[in-house]
Motif scaffolding. Structure first.
Motif, PDB file in Angstrom:
ATOM      1  N   GLY A   1       0.799  -1.222   0.000  1.00  0.00           N
ATOM      2  CA  GLY A   1       0.000   0.000   0.000  1.00  0.00           C
ATOM      3  C   GLY A   1       0.835   1.276   0.000  1.00  0.00           C
ATOM      4  O   GLY A   1       0.662   2.148  -0.865  1.00  0.00           O
ATOM      5  N   PRO A   2       1.754   1.437   0.960  1.00  0.00           N
ATOM      6  CA  PRO A   2       2.584   2.649   0.973  1.00  0.00           C
ATOM      7  C   PRO A   2       3.458   2.785  -0.274  1.00  0.00           C
ATOM      8  O   PRO A   2       3.707   3.903  -0.735  1.00  0.00           O
ATOM      9  CB  PRO A   2       3.444   2.460   2.229  1.00  0.00           C
ATOM     10  CG  PRO A   2       2.636   1.563   3.103  1.00  0.00           C
ATOM     11  CD  PRO A   2       1.950   0.622   2.161  1.00  0.00           C
ATOM     12  N   VAL A   3       3.926   1.651  -0.831  1.00  0.00           N
ATOM     13  CA  VAL A   3       4.746   1.721  -2.047  1.00  0.00           C
ATOM     14  C   VAL A   3       3.927   2.265  -3.214  1.00  0.00           C
ATOM     15  O   VAL A   3       4.374   3.141  -3.966  1.00  0.00           O
ATOM     16  CB  VAL A   3       5.293   0.316  -2.394  1.00  0.00           C
ATOM     17  CG1 VAL A   3       6.058   0.361  -3.719  1.00  0.00           C
ATOM     18  CG2 VAL A   3       6.197  -0.191  -1.278  1.00  0.00           C
ATOM     19  N   ILE A   4       2.708   1.748  -3.353  1.00  0.00           N
ATOM     20  CA  ILE A   4       1.823   2.242  -4.410  1.00  0.00           C
ATOM     21  C   ILE A   4       1.478   3.707  -4.177  1.00  0.00           C
ATOM     22  O   ILE A   4       1.477   4.522  -5.122  1.00  0.00           O
ATOM     23  CB  ILE A   4       0.545   1.379  -4.472  1.00  0.00           C
ATOM     24  CG1 ILE A   4       0.883  -0.046  -4.916  1.00  0.00           C
ATOM     25  CG2 ILE A   4      -0.490   2.005  -5.406  1.00  0.00           C
ATOM     26  CD1 ILE A   4      -0.289  -0.992  -4.875  1.00  0.00           C
ATOM     27  N   ALA A   5       1.199   4.057  -2.924  1.00  0.00           N
ATOM     28  CA  ALA A   5       0.842   5.446  -2.607  1.00  0.00           C
ATOM     29  C   ALA A   5       1.981   6.407  -2.957  1.00  0.00           C
ATOM     30  O   ALA A   5       1.757   7.467  -3.548  1.00  0.00           O
ATOM     31  CB  ALA A   5       0.478   5.567  -1.131  1.00  0.00           C
ATOM     32  N   ARG A   6       3.210   6.041  -2.617  1.00  0.00           N
ATOM     33  CA  ARG A   6       4.347   6.920  -2.909  1.00  0.00           C
ATOM     34  C   ARG A   6       4.627   6.987  -4.406  1.00  0.00           C
ATOM     35  O   ARG A   6       5.059   8.014  -4.921  1.00  0.00           O
ATOM     36  CB  ARG A   6       5.593   6.442  -2.164  1.00  0.00           C
ATOM     37  CG  ARG A   6       5.523   6.635  -0.658  1.00  0.00           C
ATOM     38  CD  ARG A   6       5.136   8.038  -0.261  1.00  0.00           C
ATOM     39  NE  ARG A   6       6.229   8.987  -0.425  1.00  0.00           N
ATOM     40  CZ  ARG A   6       6.083  10.308  -0.472  1.00  0.00           C
ATOM     41  NH1 ARG A   6       4.874  10.839  -0.426  1.00  0.00           N
ATOM     42  NH2 ARG A   6       7.126  11.085  -0.596  1.00  0.00           N
ATOM     43  N   SER A   7       4.348   5.892  -5.121  1.00  0.00           N
ATOM     44  CA  SER A   7       4.540   5.931  -6.575  1.00  0.00           C
ATOM     45  C   SER A   7       3.512   6.824  -7.248  1.00  0.00           C
ATOM     46  O   SER A   7       3.748   7.336  -8.352  1.00  0.00           O
ATOM     47  CB  SER A   7       4.453   4.511  -7.151  1.00  0.00           C
ATOM     48  OG  SER A   7       3.145   3.993  -7.049  1.00  0.00           O
ATOM     49  N   LEU A   8       2.369   7.023  -6.593  1.00  0.00           N
ATOM     50  CA  LEU A   8       1.323   7.887  -7.149  1.00  0.00           C
ATOM     51  C   LEU A   8       1.492   9.343  -6.730  1.00  0.00           C
ATOM     52  O   LEU A   8       0.774  10.213  -7.217  1.00  0.00           O
ATOM     53  CB  LEU A   8      -0.062   7.393  -6.692  1.00  0.00           C
ATOM     54  CG  LEU A   8      -0.507   6.026  -7.229  1.00  0.00           C
ATOM     55  CD1 LEU A   8      -1.807   5.593  -6.558  1.00  0.00           C
ATOM     56  CD2 LEU A   8      -0.693   6.082  -8.744  1.00  0.00           C
ATOM     57  N   THR A   9       2.432   9.616  -5.820  1.00  0.00           N
ATOM     58  CA  THR A   9       2.619  10.981  -5.320  1.00  0.00           C
ATOM     59  C   THR A   9       4.040  11.473  -5.598  1.00  0.00           C
ATOM     60  O   THR A   9       4.657  12.119  -4.746  1.00  0.00           O
ATOM     61  CB  THR A   9       2.316  11.056  -3.814  1.00  0.00           C
ATOM     62  OG1 THR A   9       3.145  10.095  -3.119  1.00  0.00           O
ATOM     63  CG2 THR A   9       0.868  10.747  -3.517  1.00  0.00           C
ATOM     64  N   VAL A  10       4.540  11.194  -6.797  1.00  0.00           N
ATOM     65  CA  VAL A  10       5.921  11.570  -7.128  1.00  0.00           C
ATOM     66  C   VAL A  10       6.104  13.082  -7.147  1.00  0.00           C
ATOM     67  O   VAL A  10       7.176  13.607  -6.822  1.00  0.00           O
ATOM     68  CB  VAL A  10       6.339  10.965  -8.480  1.00  0.00           C
ATOM     69  CG1 VAL A  10       6.512   9.469  -8.365  1.00  0.00           C
ATOM     70  CG2 VAL A  10       5.325  11.304  -9.576  1.00  0.00           C
ATOM     71  N   ASN A  11       5.057  13.810  -7.541  1.00  0.00           N
ATOM     72  CA  ASN A  11       5.134  15.274  -7.572  1.00  0.00           C
ATOM     73  C   ASN A  11       4.612  15.903  -6.290  1.00  0.00           C
ATOM     74  O   ASN A  11       4.655  17.127  -6.133  1.00  0.00           O
ATOM     75  CB  ASN A  11       4.351  15.813  -8.772  1.00  0.00           C
ATOM     76  CG  ASN A  11       4.938  15.350 -10.089  1.00  0.00           C
ATOM     77  OD1 ASN A  11       6.144  15.393 -10.290  1.00  0.00           O
ATOM     78  ND2 ASN A  11       4.073  14.879 -10.989  1.00  0.00           N
ATOM     79  N   ASN A  12       4.084  15.065  -5.400  1.00  0.00           N
ATOM     80  CA  ASN A  12       3.624  15.514  -4.084  1.00  0.00           C
ATOM     81  C   ASN A  12       2.592  16.630  -4.170  1.00  0.00           C
ATOM     82  O   ASN A  12       2.669  17.628  -3.459  1.00  0.00           O
ATOM     83  CB  ASN A  12       4.822  15.964  -3.240  1.00  0.00           C
ATOM     84  CG  ASN A  12       4.564  15.753  -1.763  1.00  0.00           C
ATOM     85  OD1 ASN A  12       3.962  14.758  -1.363  1.00  0.00           O
ATOM     86  ND2 ASN A  12       5.012  16.685  -0.945  1.00  0.00           N
ATOM     87  N   THR A  13       1.592  16.456  -5.018  1.00  0.00           N
ATOM     88  CA  THR A  13       0.524  17.439  -5.144  1.00  0.00           C
ATOM     89  C   THR A  13      -0.715  16.958  -4.397  1.00  0.00           C
ATOM     90  O   THR A  13      -0.885  15.757  -4.125  1.00  0.00           O
ATOM     91  CB  THR A  13       0.154  17.666  -6.619  1.00  0.00           C
ATOM     92  OG1 THR A  13      -0.379  16.450  -7.166  1.00  0.00           O
ATOM     93  CG2 THR A  13       1.376  18.092  -7.421  1.00  0.00           C
ATOM     94  N   ILE A  14      -1.590  17.892  -4.090  1.00  0.00           N
ATOM     95  CA  ILE A  14      -2.831  17.533  -3.401  1.00  0.00           C
ATOM     96  C   ILE A  14      -3.666  16.603  -4.269  1.00  0.00           C
ATOM     97  O   ILE A  14      -4.295  15.655  -3.766  1.00  0.00           O
ATOM     98  CB  ILE A  14      -3.624  18.809  -3.042  1.00  0.00           C
ATOM     99  CG1 ILE A  14      -2.856  19.615  -1.976  1.00  0.00           C
ATOM    100  CG2 ILE A  14      -5.019  18.457  -2.544  1.00  0.00           C
ATOM    101  CD1 ILE A  14      -3.533  20.909  -1.582  1.00  0.00           C
ATOM    102  N   GLU A  15      -3.665  16.830  -5.577  1.00  0.00           N
ATOM    103  CA  GLU A  15      -4.444  15.981  -6.488  1.00  0.00           C
ATOM    104  C   GLU A  15      -3.949  14.537  -6.464  1.00  0.00           C
ATOM    105  O   GLU A  15      -4.750  13.595  -6.515  1.00  0.00           O
ATOM    106  CB  GLU A  15      -4.371  16.540  -7.911  1.00  0.00           C
ATOM    107  CG  GLU A  15      -5.115  17.849  -8.136  1.00  0.00           C
ATOM    108  CD  GLU A  15      -4.387  19.041  -7.516  1.00  0.00           C
ATOM    109  OE1 GLU A  15      -5.034  20.077  -7.284  1.00  0.00           O
ATOM    110  OE2 GLU A  15      -3.152  18.922  -7.266  1.00  0.00           O
ATOM    111  N   GLU A  16      -2.645  14.353  -6.370  1.00  0.00           N
ATOM    112  CA  GLU A  16      -2.102  13.003  -6.297  1.00  0.00           C
ATOM    113  C   GLU A  16      -2.515  12.304  -5.000  1.00  0.00           C
ATOM    114  O   GLU A  16      -2.851  11.115  -4.997  1.00  0.00           O
ATOM    115  CB  GLU A  16      -0.577  13.040  -6.410  1.00  0.00           C
ATOM    116  CG  GLU A  16      -0.070  13.405  -7.799  1.00  0.00           C
ATOM    117  CD  GLU A  16       1.435  13.535  -7.856  1.00  0.00           C
ATOM    118  OE1 GLU A  16       1.994  13.418  -8.955  1.00  0.00           O
ATOM    119  OE2 GLU A  16       2.044  13.760  -6.789  1.00  0.00           O
TER     120      GLU A  16
END
Length: 492
Positions: A439-454
């Protein structure tokens, strides 16, 4: 045949709980005050406090374990929202070592615990039934404590050694929940299960609540090594108490009153199968009620581990909060979860005992609130923007409502198969550990730009999985003891 079996299940679920029927046999409830069963609940709660304190403290220590010059090269050095500085405090000289671990190595170190944890879930349930669950529980936590005390030395040797130590910690902790479920199978009267188990497992939430802010303070005033030394000593103290005050069953407890012993054993006599007999593995792995718990447990833990591992990151990178400066705010969601878990346990047993509400109805209703509620408020938190007060409020409500599920699917193992509760918990917790690994690995891969939308996408995924688990459990969950769990004769 399937339709007939379903009709029988429905009829059984509408019956009064087992204990009401047995009171006709002159079995009277024993007082709760100063009782052996509630002493066990408090003692095991302290044990799970230690378990979770040792599990989450590395997340805080990692901040001080890294070379600040190396950290400055990280792309996530500033938050999306304006930072919220805390009052200035004097700086202290720290003598502990720091390390130049890159983000990949940090990820392996933080996630390595779960690779050991998942290995001993099913073996832990099997051993708890075959051996003495008291010592399986005690030695499992003692092993974790020993490796916690060795953590600073392992870190000095290198990141790979620290990973190995964390894996071994996970191996030790992996047997704790199955072992405790096996103990509760012979200690918890049916109509007190919700209360006793929520008291027992609230220690996990309190351990998180205490460990997060206290670890930050220890890092600041001492250094990061003392986090492991202090919590390790607390763990050793618990083990001494457990060794002398915990017992495998009411029949082996030397100080239990005869009234309480008769009450517990009498209320369970129709639910337990003989120990040491054949384990109906085929019936267990093909049981739809068990599959329902597996799906619910997996789904709930996806949201739980997302918040447990990434909430400090979200608060720091998006909302501008530092976990070490605002440790209490990071722990607030878990405090709410602990409080609602205890309250829901009281309410669940009240509904079953006083209102004669069917067990299956109680379990499904509490699972509905404890899984749909967190999903709704988790998604809502993603749309609060930089309103950190509202965001923290929604995240706290989301985590708090999750505590209600403690009286839902989480206790259902004991409802459908008390004799095999440790094995069932080992099976469900094996699958429920996977979200902590991926879960955290997938979450961090989806937030590479660290935006609220991600982050909104991350929250949507967690919410969708939670809703699916709720629907599945609502359809296939059961509240009565399954036939294969009471008596089983292997076929030739």
């Amino acid at each position: 045949m399937e339709s007939r079996g379903s009709d029988m299940d429905c009829k059984e679920q509408q019956q009064k709980p087992l204990l009401h029927r047995e009171r006709k046999d002159n079995i009277h409830p024993a007082p709760a005050c100063c009782s052996a069963r509630y002493c066990l609940a408090l003692l095991s709660s302290f044990g799970f406090f230690v378990v979770y304190a040792l599990r989450v403290n590395l997340s805080v220590a990692m901040v001080d374990m890294l070379n600040t010059t190396h950290q400055a090269q990280d792309n996530h050095s500033s938050s999306v929202c304006p930072a919220h500085p805390s009052p200035a405090r004097p700086k202290h000289n720290h003598t502990a070592s720091v390390y130049n671990w890159d983000s990949e190595m940090q990820g392996w170190i933080l996630g390595s615990f779960f690779y050991g944890y998942i290995l001993t879930q099913i073996p832990g349930g099997y051993l708890a039934r075959r051996l003495r669950p008291k010592w399986l529980m005690g030695l499992g936590i003692l092993g974790t404590v020993v490796f916690t005390l060795l953590t600073p030395y392992a870190a000095d040797l290198g990141g790979s050694y620290l990973i190995a130590v964390r894996v071994l910690e996970g191996v030790g902790e992996g047997v704790t929940f199955p072992a405790m479920y096996s103990m509760w199978a012979v200690w918890a009267p049916p109509l007190e299960r919700s209360r006793l188990l929520t008291i027992s497992y609230i220690g996990a939430q309190i351990g998180t609540v205490v460990s997060l802010p206290l670890s930050g303070e220890i890092c600041f005033y001492l250094d990061w090594t003392y986090i492991f030394y202090i919590f390790g000593v607390v763990g050793l103290f618990w083990f001494v108490l457990w060794a002398f005050l915990a017992f495998d069953s009411p029949n082996t407890h030397p100080w239990i009153s005869e009234q309480e012993r008769v009450y517990i054993m009498g209320s369970l006599k129709k639910e337990l199968s003989p120990l040491g007999g054949h384990i109906p593995w085929q019936a267990i792995v093909t049981s739809r009620p068990l599959l329902a718990i597996v799906v619910a447990h997996f789904s709930y833990n996806w949201t739980f581990y997302t918040l447990l591992t990434l909430l400090p990151t979200y608060m720091n990178d998006i909302l501008g909060f530092s976990i070490q400066q605002n440790g209490f705010l990071s722990a607030l969601p878990y405090l709410g979860c602990a409080l609602l878990a205890v309250l829901s346990g009281q309410l669940a047993d009240y509904l079953r005992e006083t209102c004669c509400c069917p067990t299956v109805t109680v379990r499904k209703s509490f699972s509905l609130v404890g899984m749909i509620g967190p999903a709704v408020f988790l998604v809502a938190a993603g749309y609060t923007g930089c309103n950190y007060t509202l965001a923290l409020t929604f995240l706290t409500i989301s985590s708090s409502l999750g505590g209600v599920s403690a009286s839902g699917f989480n206790i259902n193992h004991l409802d459908i198969a008390p004799s095999y509760a440790g094995i069932l918990l080992g099976i469900t917790n094996t699958f429920a550990t996977i979200p902590g690994m991926v879960g955290p690995v997938i979450a961090r891969s989806l937030t590479v730009n660290n935006t609220i939308e991600e982050w909104q996408t991350v929250f949507y995924i967690a919410a969708a999985i939670n809703i699916f688990g709720t629907i599945f459990y609502s359809i296939f969950g059961r509240g009565n003891v399954q036939a294969w769990a009471v008596s089983y004769t292997p076929q030739d």
